[in-house]
Design a protein around this motif. Sequence first.
Motif, PDB file in Angstrom:
ATOM      1  N   ILE A   1       0.842  -1.201   0.000  1.00  0.00           N
ATOM      2  CA  ILE A   1       0.000   0.000   0.000  1.00  0.00           C
ATOM      3  C   ILE A   1       0.873   1.246   0.000  1.00  0.00           C
ATOM      4  O   ILE A   1       0.558   2.249  -0.633  1.00  0.00           O
ATOM      5  CB  ILE A   1      -0.919   0.010   1.249  1.00  0.00           C
ATOM      6  N   GLU A   2       2.017   1.168   0.688  1.00  0.00           N
ATOM      7  CA  GLU A   2       2.898   2.333   0.797  1.00  0.00           C
ATOM      8  C   GLU A   2       3.430   2.738  -0.575  1.00  0.00           C
ATOM      9  O   GLU A   2       3.462   3.915  -0.909  1.00  0.00           O
ATOM     10  CB  GLU A   2       4.088   2.027   1.726  1.00  0.00           C
ATOM     11  N   ARG A   3       3.871   1.736  -1.352  1.00  0.00           N
ATOM     12  CA  ARG A   3       4.387   2.039  -2.682  1.00  0.00           C
ATOM     13  C   ARG A   3       3.277   2.605  -3.569  1.00  0.00           C
ATOM     14  O   ARG A   3       3.483   3.551  -4.322  1.00  0.00           O
ATOM     15  CB  ARG A   3       4.977   0.777  -3.346  1.00  0.00           C
ATOM     16  N   LEU A   4       2.076   2.026  -3.460  1.00  0.00           N
ATOM     17  CA  LEU A   4       0.946   2.497  -4.244  1.00  0.00           C
ATOM     18  C   LEU A   4       0.643   3.954  -3.891  1.00  0.00           C
ATOM     19  O   LEU A   4       0.393   4.794  -4.775  1.00  0.00           O
ATOM     20  CB  LEU A   4      -0.277   1.607  -3.958  1.00  0.00           C
ATOM     21  N   ALA A   5       0.674   4.264  -2.593  1.00  0.00           N
ATOM     22  CA  ALA A   5       0.432   5.636  -2.152  1.00  0.00           C
ATOM     23  C   ALA A   5       1.537   6.561  -2.667  1.00  0.00           C
ATOM     24  O   ALA A   5       1.265   7.679  -3.111  1.00  0.00           O
ATOM     25  CB  ALA A   5       0.356   5.696  -0.625  1.00  0.00           C
ATOM     26  N   ALA A   6       2.784   6.074  -2.658  1.00  0.00           N
ATOM     27  CA  ALA A   6       3.913   6.921  -3.047  1.00  0.00           C
ATOM     28  C   ALA A   6       3.881   7.230  -4.545  1.00  0.00           C
ATOM     29  O   ALA A   6       4.077   8.380  -4.948  1.00  0.00           O
ATOM     30  CB  ALA A   6       5.233   6.246  -2.665  1.00  0.00           C
TER      31      ALA A   6
END
Lengths: 209, 209, 209, 209
Positions: free
Chosen positions: C13-18
Amino acid sequence: MLNYYNRIAGQSIERLAAISDGVFAVAMTLLVLDLHTPAAEAIHSEGELWRAILAIAPRLLVYLMSFLTLGIFWVGQQTQLNHLERSDRDLSWLHLAFLFSVSLTPFSTSLMAEFIAYRVALVVYWANILLLGILLYASWSYAIRAQLVKADVTQVVQQAFKRRVIGAQSLYAFGAALCLINTYWALGFILLVQLNYALAPRIGFLPKL
Amino acid sequence: MLNYYNRIAGQSIERLAAISDGVFAVAMTLLVLDLHTPAAEAIHSEGELWRAILAIAPRLLVYLMSFLTLGIFWVGQQTQLNHLERSDRDLSWLHLAFLFSVSLTPFSTSLMAEFIAYRVALVVYWANILLLGILLYASWSYAIRAQLVKADVTQVVQQAFKRRVIGAQSLYAFGAALCLINTYWALGFILLVQLNYALAPRIGFLPKL
Amino acid sequence: MLNYYNRIAGQSIERLAAISDGVFAVAMTLLVLDLHTPAAEAIHSEGELWRAILAIAPRLLVYLMSFLTLGIFWVGQQTQLNHLERSDRDLSWLHLAFLFSVSLTPFSTSLMAEFIAYRVALVVYWANILLLGILLYASWSYAIRAQLVKADVTQVVQQAFKRRVIGAQSLYAFGAALCLINTYWALGFILLVQLNYALAPRIGFLPKL
Amino acid sequence: MLNYYNRIAGQSIERLAAISDGVFAVAMTLLVLDLHTPAAEAIHSEGELWRAILAIAPRLLVYLMSFLTLGIFWVGQQTQLNHLERSDRDLSWLHLAFLFSVSLTPFSTSLMAEFIAYRVALVVYWANILLLGILLYASWSYAIRAQLVKADVTQVVQQAFKRRVIGAQSLYAFGAALCLINTYWALGFILLVQLNYALAPRIGFLPKL
């Protein structure tokens, strides 16, 4: 009391890392904008297209050089930030100044590539690299002085980082000085040093640097 | 019930910080695009190249000013977000409006630099800075009112932040008012205030600000 | 076994958000590039500069509209991602498609603003907003079906999010349909709905949306 | 001792992910800059505007293809990084080289689209994809060798990742070889493979890949 704001400002290493990655990402991709597809009207055969692509190759090389320089300093800055416990207002500003120099790198690299026979261009290019080195060194010194480094960062690590910057900058300065003989020699030497920093541990070239 | 979405929307400080760093990074590097290498045809000697580079210097200065302004507000916004526990929908929108003003800064700085003798340009530049200040103040006030600040943020911190914004904006407004006499004085004063905010604690200049 | 890669791909999720924040940041600042300082040769008085700045105002307004639209969908996507426990390959691709539509928004907004009297331009603009809505709805539905949402996300939250998207898209569709009468009415209505979503809870306007 | 810096440099997976998301975000949005609104003077009716928009469609398609390729490799890199415990200097440089290739993708895609009937253009496009695959494979192999992967990453996962890259690259190479017959067939095949990787699990097409 009136200086209170300064004591609480700019303490996040995460934010500093994030703005740095943003500025580096933009700077790293800036010279891609100079790569244009050849005009369709001028191309009538596979051979012509091939020659048109080869004509773009020098720009690709400049882009690669700029990416290389930025990569070296990105790794350097990351290594520094990894060893910090927190930031403060002054460290933030030292790194903002560093990022300013980062964003100038595509310009100074292009200038040097365009005017490769001119000493002025090489000196501007070297001044950019020198500025990056000075700011990286200054921010690390400041971080140690202001006790922002993590508790487990030993004297060995502190010195290793400083020695690295000084070692690299000495080589760059020597390379730049070669422009008194010939700008091509100067650039060639600087490029060799940079490639060494990017590849050295893998190819075992100049291991003592 | 129908307003339920609004209650759960925009709560992530991390996302707010990330989009901010992205917009700041783009805005900070936007004016680099104005630095072009001189045309190779026009350069025939070291002296000509040197003069061509000097001719770019004013643009570099404008870029530096824009970077300085953005750096000040980046530190300011970061300091605010560091003290927040969470965000909500309204705070997100206040910061989005702040980011909109951030992205206008390179434009208003260029305009002011290009038309440095015109009061209109200086007023537009100042209006941009004023807008940034108002939105930073408004979002902090809102965060306190909506109880989004961390539990350990004392009244002292709350006031320090507000006082900082008001103090800085008063100086900027005074500087802008100087344009009634002369736009150069106005810009010089504003620049001095900005340099003070970036460097002050290190050089001890104007320590009471 | 052969599908194993698909099972482990794209879970952060973090990469998707970034990547989302990166694409949003670039898209949000893209139209700033259209704001150019007036040519110095054409300006000889404060009045002329003032008129030249006013002449840029429509572009500033288009930029504001584009920023507004992107802000609404940024808040929407963030709200969705905040409620997810993890991502998977399919969700990543739904969000990549969403980001593709995000990056088209500055273009479709410019087109609509340039050809404000033409229904075709308004339909393209609306199609962009519709696509953003469909992909946000589809990714949320998929996340629920694939059990990617956090354990504490109740049915109420799940429905609130869906109802929000459907409610907003119905209003946008109604607005777009107004172009059968007049494109100005259509655009005015859509803008009003957008302003409502950005400001509503603060000014209490159209509270039932 | 002198190599100490190399041992402590570039260890942050988070920074590597962040710079990657930045470069991907810029690369993904680069081709949007090629979408310009039609000149207002040339448009006098709904029909003319509609045809002008259709004339832009090929560029939109190229943008979509570039986005698709970048999306595939973004998911691939993310999947790799998710399985790493930490980074080191060499892995950072392998990923920086990967990011360099990422930033070239919009250019090579444009070139191929502009000169779709030329084998040279298709080979350049394929070489870009091949380079991305090689660097992704090399960095994963290196990470395993240097024991940077998380402790719970089984042999099955390690092999699944490698098999995926080799499988995909074999199909791309076969597609590229089709240009001996016809460049349209070659491109069509490559596009089909890419769409499969983006959509496959959902539409159940070519499930064994």
